[in-house]
Design a protein around this motif. Structure first.
Motif, PDB file in Angstrom:
ATOM      1  N   GLY A  81      -3.355  54.682  15.535  1.00 19.58           N
ATOM      2  CA  GLY A  81      -2.437  54.946  16.631  1.00 19.58           C
ATOM      3  C   GLY A  81      -1.675  53.764  17.152  1.00 19.58           C
ATOM      4  O   GLY A  81      -1.432  52.770  16.466  1.00 19.58           O
ATOM      5  N   THR A  82      -1.295  53.880  18.425  1.00 15.06           N
ATOM      6  CA  THR A  82      -0.537  52.843  19.119  1.00 15.06           C
ATOM      7  C   THR A  82      -1.046  52.772  20.546  1.00 15.06           C
ATOM      8  O   THR A  82      -1.648  53.733  21.048  1.00 15.06           O
ATOM      9  CB  THR A  82       0.978  53.164  19.093  1.00 15.06           C
ATOM     10  OG1 THR A  82       1.713  52.090  19.664  1.00 15.06           O
ATOM     11  CG2 THR A  82       1.297  54.451  19.845  1.00 15.06           C
ATOM     12  N   SER A  83      -0.824  51.651  21.212  1.00 16.15           N
ATOM     13  CA  SER A  83      -1.346  51.477  22.567  1.00 16.15           C
ATOM     14  C   SER A  83      -0.429  50.585  23.397  1.00 16.15           C
ATOM     15  O   SER A  83       0.339  49.788  22.846  1.00 16.15           O
ATOM     16  CB  SER A  83      -2.757  50.872  22.521  1.00 16.15           C
ATOM     17  OG  SER A  83      -2.725  49.601  21.889  1.00 16.15           O
ATOM     18  N   PRO A  84      -0.482  50.721  24.731  1.00 17.66           N
ATOM     19  CA  PRO A  84       0.362  49.898  25.607  1.00 17.66           C
ATOM     20  C   PRO A  84      -0.065  48.439  25.577  1.00 17.66           C
ATOM     21  O   PRO A  84      -1.254  48.137  25.566  1.00 17.66           O
ATOM     22  CB  PRO A  84       0.136  50.506  26.997  1.00 17.66           C
ATOM     23  CG  PRO A  84      -0.523  51.821  26.770  1.00 17.66           C
ATOM     24  CD  PRO A  84      -1.275  51.703  25.486  1.00 17.66           C
ATOM     25  N   ARG A  85       0.931  47.537  25.606  1.00 23.34           N
ATOM     26  CA  ARG A  85       0.674  46.097  25.619  1.00 23.34           C
ATOM     27  C   ARG A  85       1.453  45.446  26.762  1.00 23.34           C
ATOM     28  O   ARG A  85       2.504  44.847  26.558  1.00 23.34           O
ATOM     29  CB  ARG A  85       1.078  45.467  24.289  1.00 23.34           C
ATOM     30  CG  ARG A  85       0.408  46.058  23.057  1.00 23.34           C
ATOM     31  CD  ARG A  85      -1.095  45.845  23.060  1.00 23.34           C
ATOM     32  NE  ARG A  85      -1.689  46.389  21.849  1.00 23.34           N
ATOM     33  CZ  ARG A  85      -1.902  45.689  20.745  1.00 23.34           C
ATOM     34  NH1 ARG A  85      -1.572  44.403  20.706  1.00 23.34           N
ATOM     35  NH2 ARG A  85      -2.425  46.270  19.685  1.00 23.34           N
ATOM     36  N   PRO A  86       0.971  45.560  27.982  1.00 18.47           N
ATOM     37  CA  PRO A  86       1.702  44.994  29.126  1.00 18.47           C
ATOM     38  C   PRO A  86       1.910  43.494  29.035  1.00 18.47           C
ATOM     39  O   PRO A  86       2.878  42.968  29.605  1.00 18.47           O
ATOM     40  CB  PRO A  86       0.835  45.379  30.332  1.00 18.47           C
ATOM     41  CG  PRO A  86      -0.502  45.718  29.764  1.00 18.47           C
ATOM     42  CD  PRO A  86      -0.259  46.256  28.399  1.00 18.47           C
ATOM     43  N   ALA A  87       1.045  42.784  28.327  1.00 18.12           N
ATOM     44  CA  ALA A  87       1.185  41.320  28.225  1.00 18.12           C
ATOM     45  C   ALA A  87       2.458  40.914  27.486  1.00 18.12           C
ATOM     46  O   ALA A  87       2.881  39.748  27.578  1.00 18.12           O
ATOM     47  CB  ALA A  87      -0.037  40.726  27.533  1.00 18.12           C
ATOM     48  N   GLU A  88       3.085  41.850  26.760  1.00 18.71           N
ATOM     49  CA  GLU A  88       4.308  41.540  26.030  1.00 18.71           C
ATOM     50  C   GLU A  88       5.507  41.345  26.965  1.00 18.71           C
ATOM     51  O   GLU A  88       6.530  40.804  26.561  1.00 18.71           O
ATOM     52  CB  GLU A  88       4.628  42.652  25.025  1.00 18.71           C
ATOM     53  CG  GLU A  88       3.613  42.794  23.907  1.00 18.71           C
ATOM     54  CD  GLU A  88       3.586  41.591  22.986  1.00 18.71           C
ATOM     55  OE1 GLU A  88       4.680  41.135  22.585  1.00 18.71           O
ATOM     56  OE2 GLU A  88       2.483  41.088  22.684  1.00 18.71           O
ATOM     57  N   THR A  89       5.406  41.796  28.220  1.00 17.68           N
ATOM     58  CA  THR A  89       6.473  41.633  29.203  1.00 17.68           C
ATOM     59  C   THR A  89       6.024  40.656  30.278  1.00 17.68           C
ATOM     60  O   THR A  89       5.025  40.912  30.968  1.00 17.68           O
ATOM     61  CB  THR A  89       6.826  42.981  29.855  1.00 17.68           C
ATOM     62  OG1 THR A  89       7.234  43.910  28.839  1.00 17.68           O
ATOM     63  CG2 THR A  89       7.950  42.820  30.871  1.00 17.68           C
ATOM     64  N   PRO A  90       6.706  39.522  30.429  1.00 18.18           N
ATOM     65  CA  PRO A  90       6.291  38.533  31.428  1.00 18.18           C
ATOM     66  C   PRO A  90       6.126  39.150  32.817  1.00 18.18           C
ATOM     67  O   PRO A  90       7.016  39.845  33.312  1.00 18.18           O
ATOM     68  CB  PRO A  90       7.432  37.514  31.406  1.00 18.18           C
ATOM     69  CG  PRO A  90       7.996  37.605  30.018  1.00 18.18           C
ATOM     70  CD  PRO A  90       7.884  39.058  29.655  1.00 18.18           C
ATOM     71  N   GLY A  91       4.966  38.903  33.409  1.00 20.98           N
ATOM     72  CA  GLY A  91       4.694  39.347  34.770  1.00 20.98           C
ATOM     73  C   GLY A  91       4.106  40.735  34.896  1.00 20.98           C
ATOM     74  O   GLY A  91       3.549  41.080  35.945  1.00 20.98           O
ATOM     75  N   LEU A  92       4.198  41.550  33.840  1.00 24.05           N
ATOM     76  CA  LEU A  92       3.775  42.945  33.979  1.00 24.05           C
ATOM     77  C   LEU A  92       2.258  43.084  34.080  1.00 24.05           C
ATOM     78  O   LEU A  92       1.750  43.844  34.910  1.00 24.05           O
ATOM     79  CB  LEU A  92       4.298  43.788  32.811  1.00 24.05           C
ATOM     80  CG  LEU A  92       3.914  45.269  32.836  1.00 24.05           C
ATOM     81  CD1 LEU A  92       4.301  45.920  34.159  1.00 24.05           C
ATOM     82  CD2 LEU A  92       4.558  46.008  31.664  1.00 24.05           C
ATOM     83  N   GLU A  93       1.526  42.348  33.275  1.00 28.29           N
ATOM     84  CA  GLU A  93       0.069  42.464  33.310  1.00 28.29           C
ATOM     85  C   GLU A  93      -0.462  42.085  34.687  1.00 28.29           C
ATOM     86  O   GLU A  93      -1.356  42.754  35.228  1.00 28.29           O
ATOM     87  CB  GLU A  93      -0.547  41.577  32.229  1.00 28.29           C
ATOM     88  CG  GLU A  93      -1.996  41.871  31.951  1.00 28.29           C
ATOM     89  CD  GLU A  93      -2.477  41.219  30.670  1.00 28.29           C
ATOM     90  OE1 GLU A  93      -3.247  41.869  29.932  1.00 28.29           O
ATOM     91  OE2 GLU A  93      -2.088  40.066  30.395  1.00 28.29           O
TER      92      GLU A  93
END
Length: 440
Positions: free
Chosen positions: A106-118
Motif C-alpha cells: 500500500g501507501t501511507s501519509p508522510r507528513p515529514a515530507e512537508t516542512p512544519g507539518l509533522e
C-alpha cells in the motif's frame, strides 16, 4: 514445493491470497502473507469517523479472521527483498524464501515530507483523517469546534483515494449545517490540481458543487510549508492561506523497503507494467493495489479490478504462458456529497469520468456524475460487500474491465451508449493524479 509470498495483508494482499489459495494445489504450493499489524482496517470508514456517522468497531477486524485457511500468516516488519537470493528479510533476522513475490504493502501519509507539518500535527488545530488514530482525533476536535476558518488541504498527488478530501469538504458543509454552525464556518479547499478534480467533465461538475456550497477553491496550491504557530499554509509561489482548523492530506508514499530493495520509483511505488502488474525489474515479482506505480487511482476498486485479472495472469505466468487479461485502469468511486446523497464516477486509463448510468444503460440503477440517494446507499452498502464478498475472494457482479455502456459522451449529441468504443471518449490520465474510488 513452490513458494508464493505476498507482502501486505491489506485489501489487495488479502484478496490475492484468498483468490489464489484455492487455485494453487496445496501439495505443490506454499502461500504466505506477511503483515506487521494484527488488525485490518476498512479505510473508507475513516472519512465518516470524524462526523460520528460510523462506529470505530465497524472499521476493524483481526487480520487472521480475513485470511483463508491454508495461508500462512507471518507477523513481522519487512526490512528488504533480496532479489538475487529470492528472499524476504524481516526485521529481527527472519528470512522467507520465495519463488514468486507479490508486493501489496500500500501507501501511507508522510507528513515529514512537508516542512512544519509533522510539528503542526502535534498541536490541536492541524489534523488528518487518512489514519485510524488521526480520524478519531479529528472527531474529538470537531465535536467541540465552534467555527472559524476551516481549510481542507491536499499536499501532493498521488494520494490514496483522491476524492476523499472533496468528500470531507462536502460532508463538513453538511455537518455544520446540521449543527447550525455553517454561517460561522469559512470553508476553503486547497489543492495542487488546476481545479476541483483531474478531468474537465468531472472537474466542472465538482467545482460547481463547491461553489453551490460556498466552499472556496484554491487551485494550483503547491504547499511549501506549514507554519503551525502562525496558522498559515505557504505555497511555492508565495501564496498564504490562514486557517483556524486545518484538515490536511499529507504526501503519500509507498513502503520504505521498496526503495531499499531497488524496486521503486521516487515515491517508493513498485515499477510495474501497467497492464500485467509484473515488475519491470524482476519477472518473479508483481505489485498490486496502492503499492504499484500504475497511472491508475490508489483505491480499493482498482485493487479489486486488478485482482480479478491478476489471478488468471499469475497462473498463466507461472506456467510459462502469456498473460492475456490486461488491466485497463478501471476504477469507480462513490463521492459522498452530504445530506444523504452521493455521486458515482466510473473511468479507466483512457476514459475520463462521464455522465450517464451504471452499470446498465438507462436502467442504472446508479447515476454517474449526478447526486442521488441511491448512490449514497450504494456507498453505505459497500462496507458489507467489502468484508463478506471482496476480501474472501468472491466475485462482484460488475465487470473488471470498464464498459462504455450507459455513458454519455459530451459533444457527441448521443444518448447513453451501449457499445461505443472506449476510444470515443479517450482522454489519457496523467500519471499520479488519476481520480479514485472511495473504497480504498
Amino acid at each position: 514445493m513452490r513458494r508464493l509470498v505476498v507482502l501486505g495483508a491489506g485489501t489487495a494482499g488479502t484478496m490475492v491470497v484468498n483468490r489464489l489459495r484455492p487455485r494453487l494445489p496445496r501439495h505443490e504450493w506454499q502461500v504466505t502473507v506477511v503483515e506487521q499489524s494484527d488488525t485490518l482496517h476498512y479505510q473508507p470508514g475513516y472519512l465518516f469517523l470524524p462526523f460520528g456517522s460510523i462506529r470505530p468497531k465497524d472499521v476493524t477486524k483481526p487480520v487472521r479472521a480475513t485470511v483463508r485457511p491454508g495461508v500462512d500468516l507471518v507477523h513481522g516488519t519487512i526490512d528488504r527483498v533480496d532479489r538475487d537470493r529470492r528472499t524476504v528479510l524481516l526485521e529481527g533476522g527472519r528470512e522467507l524464501p520465495y519463488d514468486y513475490l507479490v508486493v501489496a504493502t500500500g501507501t501511507s501519509p508522510r507528513p515529514a515530507e512537508t516542512p512544519g507539518l509533522e510539528e503542526a500535527l502535534a498541536g490541536g488545530d492541524v489534523h488528518e483523517f487518512f489514519t485510524y488514530s488521526g480520524a478519531l482525533r479529528l472527531a474529538a476536535r470537531l465535536a467541540d469546534w465552534r467555527g472559524g476558518r476551516l481549510v481542507v488541504h491536499v499536499a501532493e498527488m498521488p494520494i490514496k483515494c483522491p476524492v476523499a478530501p472533496l468528500e470531507f469538504a462536502f460532508l463538513a458543509d453538511a455537518f455544520f449545517r446540521e449543527h447550525g454552525l455553517r454561517d460561522d464556518v469559512d470553508l476553503t479547499y486547497a489543492t495542487p490540481l488546476p481545479g476541483a478534480f483531474t478531468k474537465p467533465v468531472s472537474a466542472e461538475r465538482l467545482g460547481a458543487m463547491l461553489t453551490e456550497r460556498r466552499i472556496a477553491l484554491e487551485p494550483d496550491f503547491v504547499v511549501e510549508s506549514v507554519d503551525g504557530e502562525a496558522h498559515v499554509l505557504r505555497s511555492f509561489d508565495d501564496r498564504e492561506i490562514p486557517y483556524d482548523l486545518l484538515v490536511t492530506i499529507p504526501v503519500n508514499m509507498g513502503a520504505d523497503f521498496v526503495a531499499r530493495s531497488g524496486l521503486g520509483d521516487e515515491l517508493n511505488y513498485v515499477r510495474v507494467d501497467k497492464q500485467t502488474l509484473l515488475s519491470v525489474d524482476d519477472d518473479r515479482i508483481f505489485a498490486v493495489g496502492d503499492a504499484a506505480n500504475t497511472p491508475a487511482s490508489k483505491a480499493g476498486s482498482v485493487a479489486h479490478f486488478q485482482v480479478d485479472g491478476f489471478t488468471e495472469n499469475f497462473l498463466a505466468h507461472v506456467e510459462g504462458r502469456p498473460m492475456t487479461d490486461l488491466f485497463d485502469g478501471h476504477a469507480n468511486c462513490f463521492i459522498e456529497s452530504g445530506a444523504g446523497k452521493a455521486l458515482l464516477i466510473d473511468f479507466n486509463y483512457e476514459t475520463e469520468p462521464l455522465p450517464g448510468t451504471y452499470p446498465l444503460p438507462k436502467v442504472g440503477p446508479m447515476r454517474l456524475l449526478r447526486e442521488s440517494r441511491g448512490n449514497h446507499l450504494g456507498k453505505l452498502a459497500f462496507r458489507h460487500l467489502y468484508w463478506h464478498v471482496l476480501l474472501p475472494g468472491r466475485r462482484m457482479p460488475v465487470p473488471a474491465h470498464m464498459s462504455m455502456a450507459g455513458k454519455e459522451v459530451p459533444g457527441s449529441g448521443a444518448s447513453p451508449v451501449g457499445t461505443t468504443p472506449v476510444a470515443a471518449a479517450a482522454t489519457p490520465t496523467p500519471v499520479g493524479i488519476a481520480p479514485s474510488f472511495g473504497e480504498d
